[in-house]
Design an enzyme around this catalytic site. Structure first.
Site, PDB file in Angstrom:
ATOM      1  N   TYR A  35       0.847  -1.197   0.000  1.00  0.00           N
ATOM      2  CA  TYR A  35       0.000   0.000   0.000  1.00  0.00           C
ATOM      3  C   TYR A  35       0.878   1.240   0.000  1.00  0.00           C
ATOM      4  CZ  TYR A  35      -3.803   3.201   0.939  1.00  0.00           C
ATOM      5  OH  TYR A  35      -4.719   4.215   0.821  1.00  0.00           O
TER       6      TYR A  35
ATOM      7  N   GLN B  46     -10.880   0.115   1.446  1.00  0.00           N
ATOM      8  CA  GLN B  46     -11.385  -0.766   0.377  1.00  0.00           C
ATOM      9  C   GLN B  46     -10.250  -1.459  -0.363  1.00  0.00           C
ATOM     10  OE1 GLN B  46     -11.820   2.521   0.626  1.00  0.00           O
ATOM     11  NE2 GLN B  46     -11.677   3.595  -1.343  1.00  0.00           N
TER      12      GLN B  46
ATOM     13  N   ASN C 295      -3.241   5.999   6.283  1.00  0.00           N
ATOM     14  CA  ASN C 295      -3.920   6.774   7.321  1.00  0.00           C
ATOM     15  C   ASN C 295      -4.608   5.841   8.320  1.00  0.00           C
ATOM     16  OD1 ASN C 295      -6.289   5.877   6.094  1.00  0.00           O
ATOM     17  ND2 ASN C 295      -6.713   7.829   5.087  1.00  0.00           N
TER      18      ASN C 295
ATOM     19  N   SER D 124       5.133   9.425  12.692  1.00  0.00           N
ATOM     20  CA  SER D 124       6.595   9.375  12.686  1.00  0.00           C
ATOM     21  C   SER D 124       7.175   9.972  13.963  1.00  0.00           C
ATOM     22  CB  SER D 124       7.134  10.130  11.465  1.00  0.00           C
ATOM     23  OG  SER D 124       8.509   9.901  11.322  1.00  0.00           O
TER      24      SER D 124
ATOM     25  N   GLN E  41      11.030  15.565  10.706  1.00  0.00           N
ATOM     26  CA  GLN E  41       9.990  14.617  11.082  1.00  0.00           C
ATOM     27  C   GLN E  41       8.684  15.326  11.426  1.00  0.00           C
ATOM     28  OE1 GLN E  41      10.520  11.123  10.686  1.00  0.00           O
ATOM     29  NE2 GLN E  41      12.058  12.327   9.602  1.00  0.00           N
TER      30      GLN E  41
ATOM     31  N   HIS F  25       6.045  15.773   8.734  1.00  0.00           N
ATOM     32  CA  HIS F  25       5.304  14.620   8.236  1.00  0.00           C
ATOM     33  C   HIS F  25       3.820  14.708   8.577  1.00  0.00           C
ATOM     34  CE1 HIS F  25       7.733  11.612   6.287  1.00  0.00           C
ATOM     35  NE2 HIS F  25       8.695  11.730   7.172  1.00  0.00           N
TER      36      HIS F  25
ATOM     37  N   GLU G 211      11.295   5.602  16.971  1.00  0.00           N
ATOM     38  CA  GLU G 211      11.428   5.099  15.603  1.00  0.00           C
ATOM     39  C   GLU G 211      12.817   5.446  15.062  1.00  0.00           C
ATOM     40  OE1 GLU G 211       9.104   5.648  11.318  1.00  0.00           O
ATOM     41  OE2 GLU G 211       8.932   7.177  12.878  1.00  0.00           O
ATOM     42  N   HIS G 212      13.167   6.727  15.083  1.00  0.00           N
ATOM     43  CA  HIS G 212      14.481   7.196  14.641  1.00  0.00           C
ATOM     44  C   HIS G 212      15.220   7.797  15.831  1.00  0.00           C
ATOM     45  CE1 HIS G 212      11.673   7.882  11.167  1.00  0.00           C
ATOM     46  NE2 HIS G 212      12.602   7.182  10.547  1.00  0.00           N
TER      47      HIS G 212
ATOM     48  N   ASP H 105      16.117   7.894   5.338  1.00  0.00           N
ATOM     49  CA  ASP H 105      14.806   7.907   4.692  1.00  0.00           C
ATOM     50  C   ASP H 105      14.904   7.611   3.200  1.00  0.00           C
ATOM     51  OD1 ASP H 105      12.920   8.255   6.599  1.00  0.00           O
ATOM     52  OD2 ASP H 105      12.557  10.375   6.242  1.00  0.00           O
TER      53      ASP H 105
ATOM     54  N   GLU I 198       0.894 -35.178  29.107  1.00  0.00           N
ATOM     55  CA  GLU I 198      -0.052 -34.173  28.614  1.00  0.00           C
ATOM     56  C   GLU I 198      -1.442 -34.758  28.391  1.00  0.00           C
ATOM     57  OE1 GLU I 198       1.535 -32.131  25.214  1.00  0.00           O
ATOM     58  OE2 GLU I 198       3.050 -31.090  26.410  1.00  0.00           O
TER      59      GLU I 198
ATOM     60  N   HIS J  96      -1.225 -39.685  20.891  1.00  0.00           N
ATOM     61  CA  HIS J  96       0.135 -39.338  20.486  1.00  0.00           C
ATOM     62  C   HIS J  96       1.106 -40.450  20.882  1.00  0.00           C
ATOM     63  CE1 HIS J  96      -1.545 -35.383  19.893  1.00  0.00           C
ATOM     64  NE2 HIS J  96      -0.365 -34.854  19.567  1.00  0.00           N
TER      65      HIS J  96
END
Length: 427
Positions: A122, A186, A209, A232, A254, A257, A322-323, A356, A410, A415
């Site tokens: 995506y 969708q 999003n 971010s 950042q 963003h 993250e960074h 990046d 068990e 088994h």
């Protein structure tokens, strides 16, 4: 930008995945696409993207991909190819092979590693278009050997002209095998369950999003997903040897963003912290996306003054950003003390945008503190493993009694008997 002590600092990061209304909307869309296929897919594209398509128009043609090259600068093509080469070279080092280990008793144990057959990527088209994210999603899958890499992106990432040509060129350069003009929840549902036009995939990757994130969570289980990405984040650990202008620019890189992006400086130097806060204000006025960056800095930005670099490292490890940039006199000496960070940038010239766009490591990195247990996207995201077990007669005779002991403890007599019947026959 507020300057606070470590004891007064709190990051108001919300690990919230949507309102009840948003969740209900996503469930409705996903179920409709699952049951109605293309009909629902096209209906929501018209309703949400304001673009009317037929099923035959969903797939982007090879001619459209080639035409996109005429709409972008040659310098962009040159840059995207250089970046792609770096990303491919980095991920090639992550390749692993199947293996087998022959035991002295003739048994064989091993692992078979195969690429996923079909992966969906995506690519968002909201506040900005991100050709770099095309490379970061597609190239690791390609290096892993995935034969079918399907990309979906909203039909108007480039405004009235349709899909952004920079995204199309990046898709062509990265090696996308199918590309469809559909976005939102969708698109995720179509990838997960399939329609007449889009065959289902094994895994869905890529940011989006809140509706895309909720849709990925909704379809998980029918397909695998990479993660539920949040806004971010950047944290910078710096001492008084750092340049305030460099730090301010990286924080804003950042903040621009998303209004919910976080940008935090951690430093034992109040003098540096105050200089950076002033520099952020100066640079903000010159930033084209200053309204977005301003909201980010005001709500999720901070300069945190600590007693020492050691206290700063402890705070960084709690944040699990993250960074993380380390801009200190000896940054390499501190890297080994960082336990939780998605990507670590060392020194004044390793600005976060280097990672990046160009250096090679993947820029799809865990957010919302999930670097405590998660990793950047790599080849492991696009492979699957099967265990291989060939047990010899000798091994079964030697170990059968212990296998039956464990099974019976068990309460699984069936088994145990599956082993017993062989022991009785072979002894």
């Amino acid at each position: 930008m507020k300057v606070v002590s470590a004891s007064d600092f709190q990051l108001n990061r919300e690990n919230d995945y949507g309102t009840p209304e948003q969740n209900e909307t996503v469930k409705t869309i996903v179920q409709a696409v699952r049951t109605e296929g293309d009909t629902a897919l096209l209906r929501y594209t018209e309703q949400l993207d304001r673009i009317r398509l037929t099923a035959g128009q969903l797939r982007v043609t090879d001619e459209e991909l080639q035409a996109a090259y005429q709409k972008v600068e040659p310098t962009f093509v040159e840059a995207i190819r250089a970046a792609a080469d770096n990303i491919r070279a980095f991920h090639m080092k992550q390749k692993r092979n199947s293996w087998m280990d022959v035991q002295p008793d003739g048994s064989i144990l091993g692992q078979i590693i195969r690429p996923l057959k079909r992966v969906g990527v995506y690519v968002p088209g909201g506040k900005a278009a991100y050709p770099s994210s095309v490379l970061m999603n597609v190239i690791p899958a390609q290096v892993a050997g995935v034969p079918e890499i399907v990309m979906v992106t909203p039909p108007s990432t480039g405004g009235e002209e349709g899909i952004n040509p920079y995204i199309l060129v990046a898709a062509a350069e990265a090696g996308v095998t199918e590309l469809y003009r559909v976005g939102g929840a969708q698109a995720i549902a179509a990838l997960a369950y399939g329609t007449d036009s889009i065959a289902r995939v094994d895994k869905i990757c890529g940011p989006g999003n809140i509706f895309v994130a909720l849709a990925k969570r909704e379809v998980y289980g029918a397909v695998n997903i990479d993660s539920l990405a949040g806004p971010s984040e950047i944290a910078i650990l710096a001492d008084d040897t750092a340049q305030p202008a460099y730090i301010a620019a990286d924080l804003l890189s950042q903040a621009e963003h998303d209004e919910m992006a976080s940008a935090i400086l951690v430093t034992p130097s109040r003098k540096l912290g105050e200089a950076v806060a002033a520099e952020v204000e100066r640079q903000l006025e010159l930033l084209p996306r200053r309204d977005i960056a301003r909201a980010s800095i005001d709500h999720y930005g901070a300069v945190v003054v600590t007693e020492s670099l050691t206290e700063g490292i402890e705070l960084i490890n709690r944040l699990a950003p993250e960074h993380l940039e380390i801009i200190t006199e000896e940054p390499m000496s501190l890297a080994g003390r960082i336990e939780n960070a998605g990507a670590i940038f060392l020194g004044p010239y390793s600005s976060e945008p280097v990672g990046d766009y160009f250096a090679g490591p993947n820029h799809i990195i865990p957010t919302n503190g999930t670097a405590r247990f998660a990793s950047p996207v790599d080849l492991d995201d696009f492979i699957k493993k099967s265990s291989l077990i060939y047990y010899s007669r000798e091994a079964l005779l030697a170990n059968g009694e212990q296998i039956m002991e464990l099974a019976r403890r068990e309460g699984l007599e069936g088994h145990a008997r599956a082993i017993a019947i062989r022991l009785e026959q072979e002894r």
